[in-house]
Design a protein around this motif. Sequence first.
Motif, PDB file in Angstrom:
ATOM      1  N   GLU A  73       1.003   6.414 -39.340  1.00 25.39           N
ATOM      2  CA  GLU A  73       1.043   7.591 -38.459  1.00 25.39           C
ATOM      3  C   GLU A  73       1.542   8.828 -39.214  1.00 25.39           C
ATOM      4  OE1 GLU A  73       3.699   8.983 -34.690  1.00 25.39           O
ATOM      5  OE2 GLU A  73       2.780   6.995 -34.531  1.00 25.39           O
ATOM      6  N   GLU A  74       2.583   8.660 -40.024  1.00 26.11           N
ATOM      7  CA  GLU A  74       3.090   9.784 -40.830  1.00 26.11           C
ATOM      8  C   GLU A  74       2.030  10.261 -41.818  1.00 26.11           C
ATOM      9  OE1 GLU A  74       7.863   9.009 -41.258  1.00 26.11           O
ATOM     10  OE2 GLU A  74       6.501   7.629 -42.297  1.00 26.11           O
ATOM     11  N   TYR A  75       1.325   9.311 -42.416  1.00 26.25           N
ATOM     12  CA  TYR A  75       0.276   9.652 -43.372  1.00 26.25           C
ATOM     13  C   TYR A  75      -0.833  10.454 -42.688  1.00 26.25           C
ATOM     14  CZ  TYR A  75      -3.869   9.202 -46.232  1.00 26.25           C
ATOM     15  OH  TYR A  75      -5.010   9.478 -46.924  1.00 26.25           O
ATOM     16  N   LYS A  76      -1.280   9.985 -41.540  1.00 32.53           N
ATOM     17  CA  LYS A  76      -2.355  10.685 -40.824  1.00 32.53           C
ATOM     18  C   LYS A  76      -1.929  12.089 -40.425  1.00 32.53           C
ATOM     19  CE  LYS A  76      -4.771   6.622 -39.112  1.00 32.53           C
ATOM     20  NZ  LYS A  76      -5.144   5.815 -37.949  1.00 32.53           N
ATOM     21  N   ARG A  77      -0.685  12.247 -40.001  1.00 33.71           N
ATOM     22  CA  ARG A  77      -0.187  13.578 -39.632  1.00 33.71           C
ATOM     23  C   ARG A  77      -0.129  14.473 -40.871  1.00 33.71           C
ATOM     24  NH1 ARG A  77       5.093  16.307 -38.283  1.00 33.71           N
ATOM     25  NH2 ARG A  77       4.400  18.059 -37.019  1.00 33.71           N
ATOM     26  N   ALA A  78       0.329  13.935 -41.984  1.00 23.70           N
ATOM     27  CA  ALA A  78       0.406  14.706 -43.224  1.00 23.70           C
ATOM     28  C   ALA A  78      -0.986  15.169 -43.660  1.00 23.70           C
ATOM     29  CB  ALA A  78       1.065  13.870 -44.325  1.00 23.70           C
ATOM     30  N   VAL A  79      -1.969  14.295 -43.571  1.00 22.86           N
ATOM     31  CA  VAL A  79      -3.338  14.658 -43.937  1.00 22.86           C
ATOM     32  C   VAL A  79      -3.843  15.767 -43.019  1.00 22.86           C
ATOM     33  CG1 VAL A  79      -5.731  13.842 -43.980  1.00 22.86           C
ATOM     34  CG2 VAL A  79      -3.926  12.460 -45.013  1.00 22.86           C
ATOM     35  N   ALA A  80      -3.598  15.656 -41.725  1.00 18.82           N
ATOM     36  CA  ALA A  80      -4.054  16.668 -40.770  1.00 18.82           C
ATOM     37  C   ALA A  80      -3.424  18.028 -41.071  1.00 18.82           C
ATOM     38  CB  ALA A  80      -3.742  16.224 -39.344  1.00 18.82           C
ATOM     39  N   ILE A  81      -2.145  18.034 -41.391  1.00 16.52           N
ATOM     40  CA  ILE A  81      -1.454  19.289 -41.716  1.00 16.52           C
ATOM     41  C   ILE A  81      -2.050  19.901 -42.978  1.00 16.52           C
ATOM     42  CG2 ILE A  81       0.742  20.274 -42.515  1.00 16.52           C
ATOM     43  CD1 ILE A  81       2.127  18.229 -40.612  1.00 16.52           C
ATOM     44  N   ALA A  82      -2.216  19.091 -44.016  1.00 18.77           N
ATOM     45  CA  ALA A  82      -2.761  19.602 -45.278  1.00 18.77           C
ATOM     46  C   ALA A  82      -4.185  20.115 -45.095  1.00 18.77           C
ATOM     47  CB  ALA A  82      -2.707  18.524 -46.358  1.00 18.77           C
ATOM     48  N   GLU A  83      -4.989  19.403 -44.324  1.00 21.24           N
ATOM     49  CA  GLU A  83      -6.356  19.871 -44.058  1.00 21.24           C
ATOM     50  C   GLU A  83      -6.346  21.228 -43.371  1.00 21.24           C
ATOM     51  OE1 GLU A  83      -8.098  16.605 -41.883  1.00 21.24           O
ATOM     52  OE2 GLU A  83      -8.891  15.694 -43.725  1.00 21.24           O
ATOM     53  N   HIS A  84      -5.428  21.398 -42.436  1.00 19.18           N
ATOM     54  CA  HIS A  84      -5.324  22.680 -41.731  1.00 19.18           C
ATOM     55  C   HIS A  84      -4.918  23.800 -42.691  1.00 19.18           C
ATOM     56  CE1 HIS A  84      -4.970  25.376 -38.386  1.00 19.18           C
ATOM     57  NE2 HIS A  84      -3.789  25.732 -38.822  1.00 19.18           N
TER      58      HIS A  84
END
Length: 105
Positions: A73-84
């Motif tokens: 879950e932390e990884y997916k959130r980190a990826v979403a933030i970086a993509e943004h």
Amino acid sequence: MCFDVQQAAEKALKGLLLHLEVSFPYTHDLADLITLLEDQHSDVLDSVKDAAILTDYAVATRYPGVGEPVTEEEYKRAVAIAEHVLEWVESHLEMGGETPDSRTD
């Protein structure tokens, strides 16, 4: 993998600072880089500012056994933030220097 996510956001922010001809220190602290951008443009989205939480991944997740393991879950959130962050920087560059949030249509 979160190390690479942090690096992507860091390099994007530094690339934008270079484009804006803003000097920045040798740092992995995304909050510091975001502050430099805010000094240039007050229109930095809160969702871009969220990238500051990725700073912890610059070192702690790089070496096995240092810090707590990252959850999926932390990884997916980190990826979403970086993509943004990447999308925001790309939009900024495509607009020739204006912040994407300051457009008047």
